[in-house]
Enzyme design. Structure first.
Site, PDB file in Angstrom:
ATOM      1  N   SER A 291      -4.463  12.924  21.527  1.00 52.90           N
ATOM      2  CA  SER A 291      -3.866  11.482  22.002  1.00 52.90           C
ATOM      3  C   SER A 291      -3.535  10.831  20.657  1.00 52.90           C
ATOM      4  O   SER A 291      -4.335  11.001  19.571  1.00 52.90           O
ATOM      5  CB  SER A 291      -4.781  10.808  22.842  1.00 52.90           C
ATOM      6  OG  SER A 291      -4.861   9.554  22.688  1.00 52.90           O
TER       7      SER A 291
ATOM      8  N   TYR B 232     -13.504   7.513  24.359  1.00 51.52           N
ATOM      9  CA  TYR B 232     -12.593   8.448  24.659  1.00 51.52           C
ATOM     10  C   TYR B 232     -11.739   9.110  23.661  1.00 51.52           C
ATOM     11  O   TYR B 232     -11.565  10.351  23.478  1.00 51.52           O
ATOM     12  CB  TYR B 232     -11.562   7.863  25.976  1.00 51.52           C
ATOM     13  CG  TYR B 232     -10.243   8.318  25.979  1.00 51.52           C
ATOM     14  CD1 TYR B 232     -10.222   9.717  26.589  1.00 51.52           C
ATOM     15  CD2 TYR B 232      -9.077   8.000  25.238  1.00 51.52           C
ATOM     16  CE1 TYR B 232      -8.829  10.402  26.815  1.00 51.52           C
ATOM     17  CE2 TYR B 232      -7.908   8.595  25.279  1.00 51.52           C
ATOM     18  CZ  TYR B 232      -7.657   9.843  25.923  1.00 51.52           C
ATOM     19  OH  TYR B 232      -6.630  10.582  26.183  1.00 51.52           O
TER      20      TYR B 232
ATOM     21  N   LYS C 200     -11.347  13.098  21.777  1.00 52.85           N
ATOM     22  CA  LYS C 200     -10.129  13.946  21.507  1.00 52.85           C
ATOM     23  C   LYS C 200     -10.223  14.114  20.052  1.00 52.85           C
ATOM     24  O   LYS C 200      -9.689  15.551  19.797  1.00 52.85           O
ATOM     25  CB  LYS C 200      -8.899  12.993  21.695  1.00 52.85           C
ATOM     26  CG  LYS C 200      -8.685  12.677  23.163  1.00 52.85           C
ATOM     27  CD  LYS C 200      -8.473  14.020  23.860  1.00 52.85           C
ATOM     28  CE  LYS C 200      -8.302  13.908  25.294  1.00 52.85           C
ATOM     29  NZ  LYS C 200      -7.930  14.997  26.031  1.00 52.85           N
TER      30      LYS C 200
END
Ligand code: UDP
Length: 337
Positions: A126, A151, A155
């Site tokens: 991302s 989050y 990644k």
């Protein structure tokens, strides 16, 4: 025909990628625990492609059950790994849930890549790995700073795990850093189905237009941007999906490909929140009821991609305009009534 295992295939980008892979003559199997998706989406994939995709309803954190998929399919020639939790505010509230889920699942999968000698692996990363950047557009060489959320950090750490793993593995790995996926398949049969109240701008726009919400908020109009609202790189989900097919072909056809590589998957254009609202109103003729509210905590001011590497390395070109993104997102919302 190469057989690809797609994890998280019942999700938003996963389901669009299934369609693109099938249309490009790949055989696909799905592994999705459906904790945040429904395997009904595979019926829609069948309606679009004519192909019935088998889903293994398994949680990747369960190593033995995941291994059984490889025992049953020893001919898997690659994995596209979408399965992960992805709701930023939830990750701030429940960081351990995110680290446990997103990282244990990746590590289990890599153990199996090693054990079964799977040659190709594509990872859903991302643009949130870039954190709050100053120099735009971001290239794959932009220095990564601290991510804004757990989050995003799952990644970033996921990429680091892959880079280390690639050094001892025989296989090839590409991490794809997605910018903001929006829109839906032109058939209107698959699209984004948030498992809880949407937090992202596009579904909030379509929900406001259809009347599920009486109004929407623009989070901040006092940022140092051309109209005061935040800038993002919106890209049609089917264009993202096709980048996976191209990345997979690249790995299969280039025996000398690097063991590990990273690619930005963005349109290359930045749009403000107000520009997106205008684009929606122009594309659909719907008037949006919106108000300006305070800035949303944790929002990056502006980010958009330099996608030169994606274009030159994979030969990718976007098929869908911002107008198409709006129209297909609106069609999808209307089909959900
Ligand atoms: N946004 C907004 N109103 C909303 C939801 C989002 O103004 O109801 C803004 C948000 O502040 C950000 C942009 O829209 O500037 C994109 O937000 P989204 O959550 O879709 O993507 P992300 O911030 O994760 O890139």
């Amino acid at each position: 025909m190469s057989k690809i295992l797609v994890t998280g295939a019942c999700g938003y980008i996963g389901s669009h990628t299934l369609v693109d892979l099938i249309e490009n003559n790949f055989e696909v199997i799905s592994l999705d625990d459906n904790s945040r998706s429904s395997d009904n989406v595979l019926d829609a994939v069948k309606d679009i492609t004519g192909v019935n995709v088998k889903n293994y309803q398994i949680n990747l954190c369960d190593f033995e059950k995941t291994k059984s998929v490889f025992d049953e399919n020893p001919d898997i020639s690659g994995i596209i790994h979408f399965a992960a939790f992805k709701t930023v505010p939830e990750s701030v509230e429940k960081p351990l849930l995110y680290y446990r889920n997103n990282l244990n699942s990746l590590i289990n999968l890599l153990e199996l890549v090693q054990e079964f000698d799977v040659p190709n692996f594509i990872f859903s990363s991302s643009c949130s790995v870039y954190g709050d950047v100053k120099d735009l557009p971001v290239t794959e060489k932009t220095r990564l700073v601290r991510t804004a959320s757990p989050y995003g950090n799952t990644k970033k750490v996921g990429e680091e795990i892959l880079e280390d793993f690639a050094k001892i593995s025989n296989g090839k790995i590409i991490a794809l850093r997605y910018f903001n996926p929006i829109g839906a398949h032109p058939s209107g049969l698959i699209g984004e189905s948030p498992f809880s109240t949407p937090q992202n701008l596009m579904p909030i726009i379509t929900e406001t237009a259809i009347g599920k919400r009486s109004k929407m908020m623009v989070f901040g109009d006092d940022y140092p941007t051309r109209d005061g609202s935040c800038i993002r790189d919106y890209i049609h989900v089917s264009d993202i999906a096709h980048a996976h097919t191209l990345a997979f072909k690249y790995l299969e056809e280039n025996k000398k490909a690097e063991n590990y590589d990273v690619l930005n998957i963005g349109s290359g254009n930045g749009s403000t929140v107000f520009e997106l609202i205008n684009a929606f109103e122009n594309a659909t003729g719907q008037k949006l009821n919106y108000e300006v509210a305070d800035r949303r905590p944790g929002d990056t001011i502006a980010i958009y991609a330099n996608n030169d590497k994606l274009k030159s390395k994979l030969g990718w070109t976007p098929k869908y305009s911002l107008d198409d993104m709006m129209k297909t997102a609106w069609n999808w919302e209307k089909s959900q009534l």
